[in-house]
Design an enzyme around this catalytic site. Structure first.
Site: not given
Ligand code: ATP
Length: 285
Positions: A11, A136
């Site tokens: 998203k 989320d």
């Molecule tokens: P958001 O937009 O909800 O803040 P994000 O894009 O900032 O999400 P994610 O990619 O969801 O962040 O991941 C943040 C952290 O979560 C990563 O550094 C990772 O260690 C941990 N994590 C746990 N499970 C997953 C997964 N399936 N995919 C990605 N990261 C994951």
């Protein structure tokens, strides 16, 4: 059902406002969420017991710290599933990027468990469980264009946002969501995006109404720490984007283009200038 393959879509936030900090440390937010055409691919297979997780991505945890693992465990516990599951994650969504990569994997995992074991959970049931994994996750279960309030779990579906071309660029820096929210709490006197106006623009099918109102209060913190985000935004605008914004807590930046040619040229240019390690040209889903 024995095996299942599903896509987990990323998203972006077309608008993100923080209303206040709650006593439990969470923040009350008001966000416009939009699914985009960047996705992880997940394969699920029933096994006699346990949770086995594999991935093409070198740095993700494969234990209970992975949101996929948490989603499997939650479904097993809530529905008394004694069998296990093997999951392979093909990670294409930039990690720790503000694109809900982990949350969308968790959302798809809840759906997959429901289908694999014929658990008959409604979407509402899955959303209620999903929020235990992350704010989320309920939105990721729903997808499309939506207004998210509360901590992100109070959802109002909106009509599909108008078609456009979307340039997405994730610079090679790591941003901690916790750091961004904590530093925002210490800030005052910043502008708030017109989320209500954007909801009206989406209902009216006006892309200009949307692009005129792009806004994310978290830019106030993340851009200060990482000026490269402002540089990428400026480049996108100079290359013909209608407007450009950081998604979530960053550092991913997106640009919205009405003109396909300009979008394609900007994609090539941003890649060539190496402002971002991961660059995508995509659309709303
Ligand atoms: P958001 O937009 O909800 O803040 P994000 O894009 O900032 O999400 P994610 O990619 O969801 O962040 O991941 C943040 C952290 O979560 C990563 O550094 C990772 O260690 C941990 N994590 C746990 N499970 C997953 C997964 N399936 N995919 C990605 N990261 C994951």
């Amino acid at each position: 059902m024995k095996e299942l393959q599903l896509r987990a879509y990323a998203k972006i936030n077309l608008g993100l406002d923080v209303i206040r900090r709650l006593e439990n440390g969470y923040h009350e937010v008001k966000m416009i969420m939009q699914t985009v055409g960047i996705y992880d691919e997940l394969t699920f297979e029933r096994i006699p017991s346990g949770i086995v997780l594999t991935t093409n991505h070198g740095e993700l945890p494969l234990d209970e710290n992975n949101l996929i693992y948490k989603a499997v465990r939650l479904m097993q516990e809530n529905y008394g599933v004694t069998e296990g599951v093997k999951v392979h994650l093909q990670k294409n969504i930039p990690v720790a990027a503000g694109m809900a990569g982990g949350s969308t994997d968790a959302a798809v995992t809840l759906k997959a468990m429901n289908a694999l074991f014929d658990l008959q959970a409604s979407e509402e049931d899955l959303r209620r469980l999903g929020v235990k994994i992350g704010a989320d996750v309920p939105y990721c279960i729903m997808g499309g264009t939506a207004l998210a309030e509360g901590i992100g779990e109070k959802l109002t579906a909106l009509p599909k946002a108008p078609d456009c071309y979307l340039l997405v660029a994730k610079p090679d820096i790591n941003v901690s969501t916790k750091y961004v929210y904590e530093h925002l709490d210490a800030k005052e006197g910043y502008d708030h995006p017109d989320i209500d106006g954007m909801v009206e623009a989406i209902k009216a099918g006006s892309l200009k109404g949307i692009t005129d109102r792009l806004g994310n209060v978290l830019e106030n913190v993340t851009i200060e720490a990482h000026p490269i985000i402002a540089t990428i935004k400026e480049r996108m605008l100079a290359l013909g984007a209608d407007n450009s914004l950081m998604s979530g807590s960053g550092p991913t930046v997106f640009g919205i283009f009405t003109d396909k040619d300009k979008a394609e040229k900007a994609y090539g240019q941003i890649k060539e200038e190496q402002l971002a390690g991961q660059v995508f040209l995509t659309q709303f889903v």
